[in-house]
Design a protein around this motif. Structure first.
Motif, PDB file in Angstrom:
ATOM      1  N   CYS A  73      29.081 -24.043  -1.656  1.00 50.14           N
ATOM      2  CA  CYS A  73      28.761 -23.730  -3.052  1.00 50.14           C
ATOM      3  C   CYS A  73      29.150 -22.291  -3.372  1.00 50.14           C
ATOM      4  N   ASP A  74      29.883 -22.122  -4.468  1.00 46.24           N
ATOM      5  CA  ASP A  74      30.280 -20.787  -4.916  1.00 46.24           C
ATOM      6  C   ASP A  74      29.304 -20.221  -5.949  1.00 46.24           C
ATOM      7  N   TYR A  75      28.682 -21.095  -6.736  1.00 47.11           N
ATOM      8  CA  TYR A  75      27.768 -20.656  -7.793  1.00 47.11           C
ATOM      9  C   TYR A  75      26.548 -21.584  -7.805  1.00 47.11           C
ATOM     10  N   SER A  76      25.417 -21.028  -8.211  1.00 46.35           N
ATOM     11  CA  SER A  76      24.182 -21.814  -8.284  1.00 46.35           C
ATOM     12  C   SER A  76      23.514 -21.675  -9.645  1.00 46.35           C
ATOM     13  N   VAL A 110      28.905 -19.865 -15.521  1.00 51.30           N
ATOM     14  CA  VAL A 110      29.831 -19.271 -14.557  1.00 51.30           C
ATOM     15  C   VAL A 110      30.878 -18.474 -15.320  1.00 51.30           C
ATOM     16  N   LEU A 121      26.409 -26.127 -17.030  1.00 50.13           N
ATOM     17  CA  LEU A 121      26.730 -26.862 -15.817  1.00 50.13           C
ATOM     18  C   LEU A 121      25.450 -27.339 -15.142  1.00 50.13           C
ATOM     19  N   THR A 144      25.576 -30.749  -8.649  1.00 50.18           N
ATOM     20  CA  THR A 144      26.505 -30.223  -7.640  1.00 50.18           C
ATOM     21  C   THR A 144      27.849 -30.905  -7.822  1.00 50.18           C
ATOM     22  N   THR A 191      36.441 -24.490  -7.399  1.00 51.36           N
ATOM     23  CA  THR A 191      35.129 -23.912  -7.156  1.00 51.36           C
ATOM     24  C   THR A 191      34.071 -25.007  -7.138  1.00 51.36           C
ATOM     25  N   ARG A 192      33.010 -24.776  -6.386  1.00 51.12           N
ATOM     26  CA  ARG A 192      31.904 -25.726  -6.291  1.00 51.12           C
ATOM     27  C   ARG A 192      30.665 -25.079  -6.883  1.00 51.12           C
ATOM     28  N   VAL A 193      30.076 -25.761  -7.849  1.00 55.82           N
ATOM     29  CA  VAL A 193      28.882 -25.264  -8.531  1.00 55.82           C
ATOM     30  C   VAL A 193      27.709 -26.137  -8.123  1.00 55.82           C
ATOM     31  N   CYS A 194      26.656 -25.506  -7.636  1.00 50.53           N
ATOM     32  CA  CYS A 194      25.454 -26.221  -7.179  1.00 50.53           C
ATOM     33  C   CYS A 194      24.264 -25.665  -7.945  1.00 50.53           C
ATOM     34  N   VAL A 195      23.867 -26.358  -8.998  1.00 46.18           N
ATOM     35  CA  VAL A 195      22.745 -25.913  -9.831  1.00 46.18           C
ATOM     36  C   VAL A 195      21.510 -26.710  -9.436  1.00 46.18           C
TER      37      VAL A 195
END
Length: 369
Positions: A164-167, A171, A207, A210, A249-253
């Motif tokens: 994960c690049d962002y949580s 972004v 967003l 995941t 990019t991988r976003v994991c909220v």
């Protein structure tokens, strides 16, 4: 002297003629073998000599069908692909030349005073390169340095990332480079290349969950076609455009436990901007976590009656009356090719039940008299 042929003679003569025809066919086939390649690069530079006068000189590349493919002020032609045969010529003319543009037949070119050079047939054989070996040729590869063994989509970018690049639901990326006076748009596409957001800045919001995304910048001049949410990246076109490389990019909220609204209340949102011009429509859409439209309204309010707890996304669309756009609850938003629609940013909402069960301890006492 008169020659008389018997049936036997006629049959012998017929056999001789058929043999000759077979020989001629063999020679014809031999002449149709593929010509050797003169160039193996996408850019070809020829030598020009001679010519006189004070007129204009243009160098022209024509395909096998006699259609003009390139017109240049120098004897250099670029962007060639595949294995194709061309004819290169030089045109000297005075005044104005008519139909000297790509796509026109060579025979349509005219001027008050002009002269063609001799024809120079050339064959160009350009192999499609794949520098990173991911199965997507370099001209179509938006992620040119994919590690070996990575499973990629049609654009050469990873279908899924493990880290994960962002949580956060918002972004922001850095943007550098670019030139010219055209338009620039920043695009967030999902892992298979379907456009999810389009912004004037490299910031994307709303967003959730995941997911793996592709972030790109698009520079273009003039009208652009199919630059709308829901369209594949490959459908976007313009007379002059340039894509940046994609940033995977991988976003994991994390799932939120806070409720924005409860069932039974009215979702009322503030709105600003938009268009008030005649023959322009604005619609407010609410879709569930699977992408199905659940409500389409003319005002920025939604009822929660009949909805189930979960994550919803709200946004608006602005379009003109003559656009063939169908907005139907229970379906997914689909924007047909060529339809001009402006979409707002997405607002993610969490809807909870109106009564959240809680475990309350019960103390039972014995009653005595």
């Amino acid at each position: 002297m008169t020659l008389n042929f018997t049936q036997t003679h006629r049959n012998a003569l017929l056999g001789l003629l058929l043999a000759l025809l077979g020989l001629l066919n063999s020679v014809t086939l031999a002449q149709q073998t593929t010509a050797p390649c003169d160039y193996t690069t996408a850019t070809v530079t020829l030598t020009s000599a001679g010519g006189s006068g004070g007129g204009t000189v243009r160098y022209v590349l024509v395909d096998a069908a006699g259609l003009i493919r390139q017109v240049s002020s120098t004897p250099t032609f670029g962007g060639l692909t595949g294995s194709q045969s061309y004819t290169a010529l030089a045109l000297s003319y005075e005044g104005q030349a008519m139909n000297l543009t790509a796509g026109q037949p060579l025979s349509a070119v005219s001027a008050s005073c002009f002269n063609w050079s001799n024809d120079l047939p050339i064959r160009v054989c350009v192999s499609a390169g794949d520098a990173d070996g991911d199965g997507v040729i370099d001209t179509n590869d938006r992620c040119p340095d994919t590690p070996t063994g990575t499973v990629v989509n049609a654009y050469g970018c990873p279908l899924s990332l493990s880290v994960c690049d962002y949580s956060t639901p918002t972004v922001t990326f850095n943007s550098t480079g670019g030139s010219g006076t055209g338009m620039v748009r920043y695009i967030l596409a999902d892992s298979i290349g379907v456009i999810r957001q389009i912004n004037t800045t490299p910031t994307f919001s709303g967003l959730a969950g995941t997911r793996t995304y592709m972030a790109l910048a698009l520079s273009y001049e003039g009208p652009v076609m199919n630059l709308t949410v829901g369209q594949p990246l490959s459908a976007v076109s313009a007379s002059c455009l340039a894509w940046s490389d994609a940033l995977s990019t991988r976003v994991c909220v994390p799932a939120s436990t806070d409720c924005d609204y409860t069932i039974g209340t009215v979702i009322s949102l503030r709105n600003s901007g938009g268009s008030q011009t005649p023959n322009t429509q604005t619609r407010y859409l609410l879709e569930d976590s699977t992408g199905l439209l659940v409500q389409v309204n003319q005002q920025s309010t939604f009822t929660t009656i009949g909805l189930t707890p979960g994550i919803y996304r709200a946004y608006s669309l602005v379009y003109t009356d003559n656009q063939p756009l169908t907005l139907q609850p229970g379906t997914r938003l689909t924007i047909p090719t060529g339809v001009c629609v402006a979409q707002s940013d997405v607002l993610t909402l969490r809807l909870c039940a109106d009564c959240i069960p809680k475990c309350v301890p019960i103390i039972v006492s014995r009653l005595t008299r």
